[in-house]
Design an enzyme around this catalytic site. Structure first.
Site, PDB file in Angstrom:
ATOM      1  N   ARG A 194      -4.333   6.032   4.896  1.00  0.00           N
ATOM      2  CA  ARG A 194      -3.768   5.548   3.610  1.00  0.00           C
ATOM      3  C   ARG A 194      -4.435   6.935   2.577  1.00  0.00           C
ATOM      4  NH1 ARG A 194      -5.659   1.726   1.521  1.00  0.00           N
ATOM      5  NH2 ARG A 194      -6.799   0.933   3.356  1.00  0.00           N
ATOM      6  N   TYR A 236       2.542   8.758   7.526  1.00  0.00           N
ATOM      7  CA  TYR A 236       1.579   7.814   7.972  1.00  0.00           C
ATOM      8  C   TYR A 236       1.869   6.474   7.670  1.00  0.00           C
ATOM      9  CZ  TYR A 236      -2.308   4.648   8.619  1.00  0.00           C
ATOM     10  OH  TYR A 236      -3.074   3.519   8.801  1.00  0.00           O
ATOM     11  N   LYS A 261       1.693  -2.525   2.868  1.00  0.00           N
ATOM     12  CA  LYS A 261       1.047  -2.566   1.807  1.00  0.00           C
ATOM     13  C   LYS A 261       1.728  -2.214   0.391  1.00  0.00           C
ATOM     14  CE  LYS A 261      -2.655  -3.636   4.237  1.00  0.00           C
ATOM     15  NZ  LYS A 261      -2.994  -3.022   5.171  1.00  0.00           N
ATOM     16  N   HIS A 319      -4.167  -9.709   1.151  1.00  0.00           N
ATOM     17  CA  HIS A 319      -4.726  -9.000   2.438  1.00  0.00           C
ATOM     18  C   HIS A 319      -5.492  -9.794   3.402  1.00  0.00           C
ATOM     19  CE1 HIS A 319      -6.680  -5.052   4.070  1.00  0.00           C
ATOM     20  NE2 HIS A 319      -5.658  -5.269   4.747  1.00  0.00           N
ATOM     21  N   SER A 342      -9.621  -3.178   5.106  1.00  0.00           N
ATOM     22  CA  SER A 342      -9.053  -2.360   6.184  1.00  0.00           C
ATOM     23  C   SER A 342     -10.217  -2.006   7.303  1.00  0.00           C
ATOM     24  CB  SER A 342      -8.355  -1.124   5.554  1.00  0.00           C
ATOM     25  OG  SER A 342      -7.395  -1.434   4.727  1.00  0.00           O
ATOM     26  N   ALA A 343      -9.775  -2.346   8.692  1.00  0.00           N
ATOM     27  CA  ALA A 343     -10.632  -1.916   9.642  1.00  0.00           C
ATOM     28  C   ALA A 343     -11.769  -2.738   9.678  1.00  0.00           C
ATOM     29  CB  ALA A 343     -10.709  -0.484   9.695  1.00  0.00           C
ATOM     30  N   CYS A 344     -11.852  -3.988   9.136  1.00  0.00           N
ATOM     31  CA  CYS A 344     -13.075  -4.799   9.059  1.00  0.00           C
ATOM     32  C   CYS A 344     -12.839  -6.184  10.044  1.00  0.00           C
ATOM     33  CB  CYS A 344     -13.538  -5.341   7.817  1.00  0.00           C
ATOM     34  SG  CYS A 344     -14.048  -3.718   6.930  1.00  0.00           S
ATOM     35  N   GLY A 345     -11.884  -6.155  10.749  1.00  0.00           N
ATOM     36  CA  GLY A 345     -11.834  -7.383  11.848  1.00  0.00           C
ATOM     37  C   GLY A 345     -10.823  -8.270  11.594  1.00  0.00           C
ATOM     38  N   LYS A 346      -9.694  -8.091  10.837  1.00  0.00           N
ATOM     39  CA  LYS A 346      -8.727  -9.226  10.696  1.00  0.00           C
ATOM     40  C   LYS A 346      -8.005  -9.417  12.023  1.00  0.00           C
ATOM     41  CE  LYS A 346      -6.693  -7.431   7.144  1.00  0.00           C
ATOM     42  NZ  LYS A 346      -7.620  -6.183   6.972  1.00  0.00           N
ATOM     43  N   THR A 347      -7.323  -8.463  12.637  1.00  0.00           N
ATOM     44  CA  THR A 347      -6.309  -8.432  13.783  1.00  0.00           C
ATOM     45  C   THR A 347      -7.372  -9.070  14.890  1.00  0.00           C
ATOM     46  OG1 THR A 347      -5.283  -6.606  13.215  1.00  0.00           O
ATOM     47  CG2 THR A 347      -5.137  -7.139  15.603  1.00  0.00           C
ATOM     48  N   ASP A 358      -2.709  -9.583   8.726  1.00  0.00           N
ATOM     49  CA  ASP A 358      -2.819  -8.561   7.787  1.00  0.00           C
ATOM     50  C   ASP A 358      -2.213  -9.050   6.286  1.00  0.00           C
ATOM     51  OD1 ASP A 358      -4.005  -5.782   7.156  1.00  0.00           O
ATOM     52  OD2 ASP A 358      -1.948  -5.213   6.602  1.00  0.00           O
ATOM     53  N   ASN A 385      -8.490   6.057  13.176  1.00  0.00           N
ATOM     54  CA  ASN A 385      -7.335   5.377  12.478  1.00  0.00           C
ATOM     55  C   ASN A 385      -6.176   5.303  13.376  1.00  0.00           C
ATOM     56  OD1 ASN A 385      -6.422   3.200  10.688  1.00  0.00           O
ATOM     57  ND2 ASN A 385      -5.360   5.366   9.609  1.00  0.00           N
ATOM     58  N   ARG A 420      -3.351   3.884  15.717  1.00  0.00           N
ATOM     59  CA  ARG A 420      -2.687   2.454  15.658  1.00  0.00           C
ATOM     60  C   ARG A 420      -1.759   2.390  16.729  1.00  0.00           C
ATOM     61  NH1 ARG A 420      -4.406  -0.798  10.894  1.00  0.00           N
ATOM     62  NH2 ARG A 420      -5.895   0.503   9.925  1.00  0.00           N
ATOM     63  N   TYR A 476     -16.661 -10.622  17.702  1.00  0.00           N
ATOM     64  CA  TYR A 476     -15.384 -10.835  18.394  1.00  0.00           C
ATOM     65  C   TYR A 476     -15.283 -12.424  18.805  1.00  0.00           C
ATOM     66  CZ  TYR A 476     -15.752  -5.936  18.366  1.00  0.00           C
ATOM     67  OH  TYR A 476     -15.672  -4.533  18.173  1.00  0.00           O
ATOM     68  N   GLY A 477     -15.026 -12.668  20.124  1.00  0.00           N
ATOM     69  CA  GLY A 477     -14.845 -14.043  20.536  1.00  0.00           C
ATOM     70  C   GLY A 477     -15.962 -14.811  19.924  1.00  0.00           C
TER      71      GLY A 477
HETATM   72  P1  GTP Z   1      -6.536  -3.530   9.174  1.00  0.00           P
HETATM   73  O1  GTP Z   1      -5.571  -3.094  10.041  1.00  0.00           O
HETATM   74  O2  GTP Z   1      -6.911  -1.969   8.793  1.00  0.00           O
HETATM   75  O3  GTP Z   1      -6.070  -4.078   8.151  1.00  0.00           O
HETATM   76  O4  GTP Z   1      -7.760  -3.574  10.093  1.00  0.00           O
HETATM   77  P2  GTP Z   1      -8.427  -4.994  10.567  1.00  0.00           P
HETATM   78  O5  GTP Z   1      -9.131  -5.604   9.369  1.00  0.00           O
HETATM   79  O6  GTP Z   1      -7.165  -5.764  11.103  1.00  0.00           O
HETATM   80  O7  GTP Z   1      -9.359  -4.568  11.509  1.00  0.00           O
HETATM   81  P3  GTP Z   1      -9.471  -4.803  13.371  1.00  0.00           P
HETATM   82  O8  GTP Z   1      -9.389  -6.106  13.564  1.00  0.00           O
HETATM   83  O9  GTP Z   1      -8.574  -3.918  13.769  1.00  0.00           O
HETATM   84  O10 GTP Z   1     -11.041  -4.517  13.460  1.00  0.00           O
HETATM   85  C1  GTP Z   1     -11.187  -2.878  12.904  1.00  0.00           C
HETATM   86  C2  GTP Z   1     -12.593  -2.435  13.631  1.00  0.00           C
HETATM   87  O11 GTP Z   1     -13.695  -3.515  13.664  1.00  0.00           O
HETATM   88  C3  GTP Z   1     -12.300  -2.249  15.287  1.00  0.00           C
HETATM   89  O12 GTP Z   1     -12.764  -1.130  15.640  1.00  0.00           O
HETATM   90  C4  GTP Z   1     -12.777  -3.405  15.926  1.00  0.00           C
HETATM   91  O13 GTP Z   1     -13.457  -3.116  17.163  1.00  0.00           O
HETATM   92  C5  GTP Z   1     -14.083  -3.802  14.924  1.00  0.00           C
HETATM   93  N1  GTP Z   1     -14.527  -5.275  14.947  1.00  0.00           N
HETATM   94  C6  GTP Z   1     -13.587  -6.229  14.719  1.00  0.00           C
HETATM   95  N2  GTP Z   1     -14.149  -7.368  14.968  1.00  0.00           N
HETATM   96  C7  GTP Z   1     -15.541  -7.049  15.156  1.00  0.00           C
HETATM   97  C8  GTP Z   1     -16.696  -7.942  15.229  1.00  0.00           C
HETATM   98  O14 GTP Z   1     -16.805  -9.258  15.228  1.00  0.00           O
HETATM   99  N3  GTP Z   1     -18.026  -7.369  15.405  1.00  0.00           N
HETATM  100  C9  GTP Z   1     -17.848  -5.925  15.480  1.00  0.00           C
HETATM  101  N4  GTP Z   1     -19.187  -5.331  15.627  1.00  0.00           N
HETATM  102  N5  GTP Z   1     -16.878  -5.144  15.363  1.00  0.00           N
HETATM  103  C10 GTP Z   1     -15.492  -5.991  15.117  1.00  0.00           C
HETATM  104  C1  SPV Z   2      -4.762  -1.220   6.207  1.00  0.00           C
HETATM  105  O1  SPV Z   2      -5.310  -0.135   6.034  1.00  0.00           O
HETATM  106  O2  SPV Z   2      -5.443  -2.033   5.723  1.00  0.00           O
HETATM  107  C2  SPV Z   2      -3.951  -1.411   7.437  1.00  0.00           C
HETATM  108  C3  SPV Z   2      -3.124  -0.180   8.012  1.00  0.00           C
HETATM  109  O3  SPV Z   2      -3.520  -2.475   7.634  1.00  0.00           O
HETATM  110  S1  SPV Z   2      -2.033   0.457   6.653  1.00  0.00           S
HETATM  111  O4  SPV Z   2      -0.654  -0.180   7.069  1.00  0.00           O
HETATM  112  O5  SPV Z   2      -2.040   1.694   7.135  1.00  0.00           O
HETATM  113  O6  SPV Z   2      -2.154  -0.025   5.448  1.00  0.00           O
HETATM  114 MN    MN Z   3      -4.667  -4.301   6.341  1.00  0.00          MN
END
Ligand code: GTP
Ligand code: SPV
Ligand code: MN
Length: 587
Positions: free
Chosen positions: A69, A197, A206, A226, A248-253, A277, A368, A370, A496-497
């Site tokens: 983004r 992208y 988004k 979000h 974003s990329a802080c662990g939601k999925t 998300d 990033n 996906r 994680y788990g």
């Molecule tokens: P967006 O799709 O961008 O909104 O991201 P998201 O919030 O869904 O994040 P996602 O679950 O894809 O995790 C992003 C990164 O964080 C990955 O590289 C994961 O491996 C890492 N991560 C997720 N959960 C944990 C956790 O509990 N601990 C650590 N150390 N890393 C984590």
């Molecule tokens: C994020 O960046 O929070 C995502 C991926 O979930 S994107 O669809 O590119 O926004």
């Molecule tokens: Mn997101």
């Protein structure tokens, strides 16, 4: 495909502007998708992967300067600048239409314009919203098909209504200097140009489901957030629902698809994924807060996804998935990314399309990169995923990536304090957006890049929503941080788990089964109440993870004061009061 005059006019006007050779309506049929896939394979836009190992899967590579983004080129276009607020880039509505019209003029010459009718949420549900995206990208068509509900049924549900979001997208020349992602909340419109992208071009995600929808929610009395949504099933079969906002990329999925550690699993604990998300949240007829996931698929981060960290995600991407910017393994025509396993392919092409030597030190997959996968592929998808009413929330969780300062988990004292806790969130930036990675910034409710209006009014809306819910029906608020680092820069918490252990405490609090310790920032767990059975760490580590460093928090107060200042008199007084309480608690 429709006789809806407003839809037809929207398409006609876009056609006049962008001048495509052809217009193709996406009806949702398999035949059409297959035909478009064949065409995209022919032109090299996508690669068909090994159909035995990865049936229905495709690989796509974006332009190398178009991988995330672009927040600095994302605009909220309103009549008055004040309405976009200090945290958004603003462009005058008229000026934006004029500027982008010049760029869209003839941008689809020699190409086909695809008309994608899509629904955010179950088709026909009163809580769902409809969009039409016009695009010159087959990649967008194929992704939208996974991420949203697409086709003729959507147009039927729309009938002759004018209530749809008008999305216009063109790859144009993919030129970085002329890349714009413009939102017109007052017009229900989104114009996106010069990108290919995900977050910039899959306009249902988004752009609509957060930026436009947050504005709609403000007008109509609901919220677009979000957030992931998960159901935590206890041994007695009862399921409690939790929504969580992380940037974003802080662990939601990962959290949404969590598999409980063995001890919990054996007792009968399960986690069901409703969404990973986006959550649309409103008050239900029983007075509680309900959340639906308006999406139909996952657009998840590939790197770090493996059979240990997220087996459910790995199972989800085994079929009918589009991979973007990962490594192409030429030996078996499959894909790979950093963190998948310890065996990078030796005969491979990297995300840029170049031959890749794993020993070169260069990353093979973009950080990033996906996957786009159907939600229904997920082994732990919730039975409530398609419930148009959504699920009732017991807890709302905020969280970010903080090396220091934020404890593993704490609870807010009440709704107002909970909104404060969400509003002061901060997190280190990630590769999900272009720009520097690892810089701590304030990101209220993980919505900094996604709030479609003035953030002060957004805080006000959160407070107003709380007033509509009776106290005994309110979800509780929590804040978590999986990312605290030790002095060697290693994550202290296994994550994680194992995050199940924190969810356990959260639900126990919601059910009044466990006490907490009062701290200046809120309620902290007593260290012995975080279950560490089967974990390779001691209660001292938990103490460490729960530590609230007063000096660091005093600095935090300064940062918050500074951050709040920009909202002027549109910052709700309640939040200033909460800041005063925090300050005096720390003193
Ligand atoms: P967006 O799709 O961008 O909104 O991201 P998201 O919030 O869904 O994040 P996602 O679950 O894809 O995790 C992003 C990164 O964080 C990955 O590289 C994961 O491996 C890492 N991560 C997720 N959960 C944990 C956790 O509990 N601990 C650590 N150390 N890393 C984590
Ligand atoms: C994020 O960046 O929070 C995502 C991926 O979930 S994107 O669809 O590119 O926004
Ligand atoms: Mn997101």
């Amino acid at each position: 495909m429709t006789i809806n005059k407003k839809v037809l006019r929207f398409v006609e006007e876009a056609k006049t502007l962008t001048k495509p050779n052809d217009v193709v309506w996406i009806d949702g049929s398999e035949e059409l998708y297959e035909k478009l896939t064949e065409e995209a394979i022919r032109t090299g836009e996508v690669i068909r992967l090994n159909q035995k190992l990865l049936p229905g899967c495709l690989l796509h590579r974006t332009a190398v300067n178009d991988v995330a983004r672009v927040e600095h080129r994302t605009f909220i276009c309103t009549r008055s600048k004040e309405d976009a607020g200090p945290t958004n880039n603003w462009m005058d509505l008229k000026e934006a239409y004029a500027k982008l019209s010049r760029l869209f003029d003839g941008s689809m010459k020699g190409r086909t314009m695809y008309v994608i009718p899509y629904s955010m949420g179950v088709i026909g549900s009163p809580f769902s919203k409809i969009g039409i995206e016009l695009t010159d990208s087959i990649y967008v068509v194929l992704n939208m098909r996974i991420m949203t509900r697409v086709g003729t049924e959507v147009l039927k549900a729309l009938g002759d209504s004018d209530d749809f979001v008008r999305g216009l997208h063109s790859k144009a020349q993919l030129s970085e200097e002329d890349r714009y992602i413009c939102h017109f909340p007052e017009d229900n419109a989104i114009w996106s140009i010069n990108s290919g992208y995900g977050g910039n071009v899959l306009l249902g995600k988004k752009c609509f489901a957060l930026r436009i929808a947050s504005y709609q929610g403000k007008q109509e009395g609901w919220m677009a957030e979000h957030m992931l949504i998960l159901g935590l099933q206890k041994p007695d079969g009862d399921i409690k629902y939790i929504a969580a906002a992380f940037p974003s990329a802080c662990g939601k999925t990962n959290l949404a698809m969590l598999i409980p550690p063995e001890g919990y699993y054996k007792k009968g604990y399960r986690v069901w994924c409703v969404g990973d998300d986006i959550a649309w949240i409103r008050k239900g007829s029983d007075g509680r807060l309900y959340a639906v996931n308006p999406e139909y698929g996952f657009f998840g981060v590939a790197p770090g996804t493996n059979s240990k960290s997220n087996p459910n995600a790995l199972a989800t991407v085994k079929r009918n998935t589009i991979f973007t910017n990962v490594v192409h393994d030429l030996d078996d025509n499959t894909v790979w990314w950093e963190g998948l396993d310890e065996e990078p392919p030796r005969n491979a092409v990297d995300w840029k399309g170049n031959r890749w030597d794993p020993s070169s030190g260069e990353k093979g997959a973009h950080p990033n990169s996906r996957f786009t996968a159907p939600a229904k592929n997920c082994p732990c998808i919730s039975s409530e995923f398609e419930n148009p009413q959504g699920v009732p929330l017991s807890a709302i969780v905020f969280g970010g990536r903080r090396a220091k300062t934020a404890p593993l988990v704490y609870e807010a004292r009440d709704w107002e304090h909970g909104v404060f806790v969400g509003s002061i969130m901060a997190s280190e930036t990630t590769a999900a957006a272009a720009g520097k990675v690892g810089v701590v910034r304030r990101d209220p409710m993980a919505m900094l890049p996604f709030c479609g209006y003035h953030m002060g009014d957004y805080f006000r809306h959160w407070l107003d929503m709380g007033r509509k819910i009776d106290d005994d029906k309110k979800p509780r608020f929590f804040n978590v941080n999986w990312f605290r680092l030790d002095d060697n820069g290693k994550f202290i918490w296994p994550g994680y788990g194992e995050n199940m252990r924190v969810l356990d405490w959260i639900i126990s609090r919601c059910e009044g089964r466990v006490d907490a310790a009062e701290a200046p920032i809120g309620y902290l767990p007593k260290p012995e109440d975080i279950n560490i059975e089967g974990l390779n760490l001691t209660i001292d580590t938990i103490r460490e993870l729960l530590k609230v460093d007063k000096d660091a928090w005093m600095k935090e107060v300064e940062g918050i004061t500074e951050f709040y200042r920009q909202f002027g008199d549109r910052l709700p007084k309640e939040l200033l009061k909460q800041l005063e309480i925090l300050k005096s608690n720390l003193d």
